[in-house]
Write a protein that holds these residues in place. Structure first.
Motif, PDB file in Angstrom:
ATOM      1  N   PHE A 198      64.941 -44.901  15.518  1.00 22.35           N
ATOM      2  CA  PHE A 198      65.842 -43.803  15.181  1.00 22.35           C
ATOM      3  C   PHE A 198      65.320 -43.003  13.997  1.00 22.35           C
ATOM      4  N   LEU A 199      64.825 -43.705  12.976  1.00 22.16           N
ATOM      5  CA  LEU A 199      64.325 -43.006  11.799  1.00 22.16           C
ATOM      6  C   LEU A 199      63.094 -42.177  12.129  1.00 22.16           C
ATOM      7  N   ARG A 200      62.250 -42.674  13.043  1.00 23.06           N
ATOM      8  CA  ARG A 200      61.095 -41.885  13.463  1.00 23.06           C
ATOM      9  C   ARG A 200      61.539 -40.626  14.200  1.00 23.06           C
ATOM     10  N   TYR A 201      62.636 -40.750  14.967  1.00 26.55           N
ATOM     11  CA  TYR A 201      63.104 -39.601  15.740  1.00 26.55           C
ATOM     12  C   TYR A 201      63.872 -38.597  14.880  1.00 26.55           C
ATOM     13  N   ALA A 202      64.794 -39.094  14.052  1.00 29.90           N
ATOM     14  CA  ALA A 202      65.706 -38.219  13.326  1.00 29.90           C
ATOM     15  C   ALA A 202      65.211 -37.852  11.937  1.00 29.90           C
ATOM     16  N   GLY A 203      64.187 -38.532  11.447  1.00 31.01           N
ATOM     17  CA  GLY A 203      63.722 -38.266  10.098  1.00 31.01           C
ATOM     18  C   GLY A 203      63.053 -36.909   9.957  1.00 31.01           C
ATOM     19  N   HIS A 204      62.901 -36.484   8.719  1.00 38.62           N
ATOM     20  CA  HIS A 204      62.231 -35.219   8.420  1.00 38.62           C
ATOM     21  C   HIS A 204      60.733 -35.440   8.389  1.00 38.62           C
ATOM     22  N   TYR A 205      60.012 -34.663   9.192  1.00 39.65           N
ATOM     23  CA  TYR A 205      58.565 -34.816   9.280  1.00 39.65           C
ATOM     24  C   TYR A 205      57.869 -33.910   8.269  1.00 39.65           C
ATOM     25  N   GLU A 206      57.085 -34.516   7.410  1.00 40.21           N
ATOM     26  CA  GLU A 206      56.195 -33.769   6.528  1.00 40.21           C
ATOM     27  C   GLU A 206      54.791 -33.899   7.111  1.00 40.21           C
ATOM     28  N   LEU A 207      54.375 -32.874   7.854  1.00 37.23           N
ATOM     29  CA  LEU A 207      53.099 -32.958   8.547  1.00 37.23           C
ATOM     30  C   LEU A 207      51.941 -32.980   7.559  1.00 37.23           C
ATOM     31  N   SER A 208      51.023 -33.902   7.765  1.00 37.40           N
ATOM     32  CA  SER A 208      49.781 -33.965   6.996  1.00 37.40           C
ATOM     33  C   SER A 208      48.672 -33.425   7.897  1.00 37.40           C
ATOM     34  N   LEU A 209      48.509 -32.104   7.883  1.00 39.50           N
ATOM     35  CA  LEU A 209      47.621 -31.440   8.836  1.00 39.50           C
ATOM     36  C   LEU A 209      46.175 -31.491   8.381  1.00 39.50           C
ATOM     37  N   SER A 210      45.300 -31.648   9.348  1.00 37.50           N
ATOM     38  CA  SER A 210      43.865 -31.614   9.081  1.00 37.50           C
ATOM     39  C   SER A 210      43.173 -30.917  10.249  1.00 37.50           C
ATOM     40  N   ASN A 211      42.004 -30.360   9.980  1.00 35.96           N
ATOM     41  CA  ASN A 211      41.227 -29.683  11.013  1.00 35.96           C
ATOM     42  C   ASN A 211      40.450 -30.717  11.815  1.00 35.96           C
ATOM     43  N   VAL A 212      40.743 -30.799  13.110  1.00 32.26           N
ATOM     44  CA  VAL A 212      40.112 -31.813  13.950  1.00 32.26           C
ATOM     45  C   VAL A 212      39.748 -31.201  15.295  1.00 32.26           C
ATOM     46  N   ASP A 213      38.869 -31.890  15.991  1.00 31.54           N
ATOM     47  CA  ASP A 213      38.567 -31.564  17.380  1.00 31.54           C
ATOM     48  C   ASP A 213      39.438 -32.483  18.234  1.00 31.54           C
ATOM     49  N   LEU A 214      40.278 -31.889  19.067  1.00 28.83           N
ATOM     50  CA  LEU A 214      41.215 -32.685  19.853  1.00 28.83           C
ATOM     51  C   LEU A 214      40.488 -33.713  20.718  1.00 28.83           C
ATOM     52  N   GLU A 270      37.092 -34.691  29.778  1.00 27.81           N
ATOM     53  CA  GLU A 270      37.269 -33.717  28.711  1.00 27.81           C
ATOM     54  C   GLU A 270      36.348 -32.533  28.927  1.00 27.81           C
ATOM     55  N   CYS A 271      36.738 -31.407  28.346  1.00 29.90           N
ATOM     56  CA  CYS A 271      35.921 -30.214  28.485  1.00 29.90           C
ATOM     57  C   CYS A 271      34.709 -30.312  27.557  1.00 29.90           C
ATOM     58  N   SER A 272      33.715 -29.498  27.846  1.00 31.97           N
ATOM     59  CA  SER A 272      32.480 -29.553  27.065  1.00 31.97           C
ATOM     60  C   SER A 272      32.577 -28.764  25.760  1.00 31.97           C
ATOM     61  N   ASP A 273      33.493 -27.803  25.686  1.00 36.36           N
ATOM     62  CA  ASP A 273      33.613 -26.974  24.494  1.00 36.36           C
ATOM     63  C   ASP A 273      34.523 -27.642  23.458  1.00 36.36           C
ATOM     64  N   PRO A 274      34.255 -27.420  22.171  1.00 40.24           N
ATOM     65  CA  PRO A 274      35.132 -27.962  21.117  1.00 40.24           C
ATOM     66  C   PRO A 274      36.558 -27.440  21.245  1.00 40.24           C
ATOM     67  N   LEU A 275      37.497 -28.248  20.799  1.00 39.82           N
ATOM     68  CA  LEU A 275      38.910 -27.858  20.806  1.00 39.82           C
ATOM     69  C   LEU A 275      39.455 -28.001  19.387  1.00 39.82           C
ATOM     70  N   PRO A 276      39.146 -27.029  18.513  1.00 36.00           N
ATOM     71  CA  PRO A 276      39.589 -27.128  17.118  1.00 36.00           C
ATOM     72  C   PRO A 276      41.106 -26.945  16.992  1.00 36.00           C
ATOM     73  N   CYS A 277      41.752 -27.882  16.327  1.00 37.09           N
ATOM     74  CA  CYS A 277      43.207 -27.837  16.143  1.00 37.09           C
ATOM     75  C   CYS A 277      43.545 -28.270  14.721  1.00 37.09           C
ATOM     76  N   ARG A 278      44.756 -27.935  14.317  1.00 35.16           N
ATOM     77  CA  ARG A 278      45.313 -28.463  13.068  1.00 35.16           C
ATOM     78  C   ARG A 278      46.420 -29.430  13.441  1.00 35.16           C
ATOM     79  N   LEU A 279      46.149 -30.722  13.205  1.00 35.26           N
ATOM     80  CA  LEU A 279      47.068 -31.763  13.648  1.00 35.26           C
ATOM     81  C   LEU A 279      47.366 -32.739  12.531  1.00 35.26           C
TER      82      LEU A 279
END
Length: 283
Positions: free
Chosen positions: A120-136, A162-171
């Motif tokens: 429940f706490l994982r679902y209802a809690g407030h998420y503070e995203l710790s984003l980083s630049n990654v290739d998915l 998986e595709c051959s091209d990079p997939l840069p994301c902020r996750l």
């Protein structure tokens, strides 16, 4: 009173006080929160739009705080149950073994309540995203290596493309892996007679996508929206928060989660998150 007399109090007819205490501790505060919210509505203090959203956020914060408060006495209960169990196990006779088995049931139920609170706490809690630049592709590759032994243990054949091209994301890598892992676990559980589990990583315009496809029992059409409702589950002992939590994590990343299913053939989940915009190099 002798120790054996004390243990006799663990007979079912003498344990009503314990079940009543556990019920009050675990459910009382949550009911208070629900009553508080109902009174707010009845009093007409909620505005249809902004005020309603603010009140829902406030209620979520209150209930989350109550869940944390419930975990404190629950930890004490678990500790004392363990100490009592150790004390009883010192006696190797049938009577004490019977008491140990009954006490184990109480411990298992207390552990289940703790797991429900954690979910429940994982679902209802407030998420503070710790984003980083990654290739998915790298994120999914790490998760594949982590999950492969569990897939094999369940009899599922895990494949990835998986595709051959990079997939840069902020996750937030930890949260995103949790969302995908929830779906992988559901997929293996949907294939009781073995099956094939495909994880496909691709690009769709400005989105990076992860598809999770199983050859399991499938989901009836009338349940395709219901599965995202909190606490709805067809699995015995399931919390019903895995899919809602996964979808919320995707939304926190500005992404989406879609599902398609054919009964008797399998299910396909598609997780999409925006690609990170990279600066173009000037020639």
């Amino acid at each position: 009173m002798s120790r054996c007399d004390a243990y006799d109090s663990w007979e079912p007819e003498n344990m009503l006080w314990l079940w009543f205490l556990l019920g009050v501790v675990f459910s009382g505060p949550l009911w208070l929160a629900v009553i508080w919210y109902a009174r707010r509505i009845r009093a007409g203090r909620l505005h249809p739009d902004r005020r309603a959203n603010e009140s829902l956020a406030e209620l979520s914060q209150i209930v989350g705080g109550l869940a944390h408060e419930i975990k404190n006495p629950l930890s004490t209960i678990n500790l004392n149950l363990e100490l009592l169990s150790e004390d009883i196990r010192r006696h190797d006779d049938e009577e004490h073994r019977r008491l140990t088995r009954r006490l184990s049931i109480v411990q298992n139920e207390a552990d289940r309540v703790r797991q429900i609170l954690d979910d429940f706490l994982r679902y209802a809690g407030h998420y503070e995203l710790s984003l980083s630049n990654v290739d998915l592709r790298d994120v999914v590759s790490e998760l594949r290596d982590f999950f492969l032994p569990q897939a094999e243990a369940s009899g599922a054949v895990l494949r990835t493309t998986e595709c051959s091209d990079p997939l840069p994301c902020r996750l937030d890598v930890k949260l995103f892996k949790q969302a995908v892992l929830n779906l992988l676990l559901n997929a293996t559980q949907a294939m009781p007679n073995r099956g094939e589990l495909l994880v496909k990583v691709s690009r769709n315009n400005e989105l990076s996508c992860v598809e999770i496809i199983d050859t399991g029992t499938g989901i009836p059409p009338e349940q395709l929206e219901t599965i995202f409702q909190p606490y709805w589950s067809t699995k015995k002992g399931g919390s019903g928060l895995g899919l809602p939590t996964a979808r919320r994590i995707l939304r926190e990343h500005g992404g989406t989660m879609k599902v398609e299913s054919d009964v008797g053939k399998g299910t396909r989940f598609v997780l999409s998150v925006p690609l990170r915009k990279t600066p173009t190099k000037k020639g």
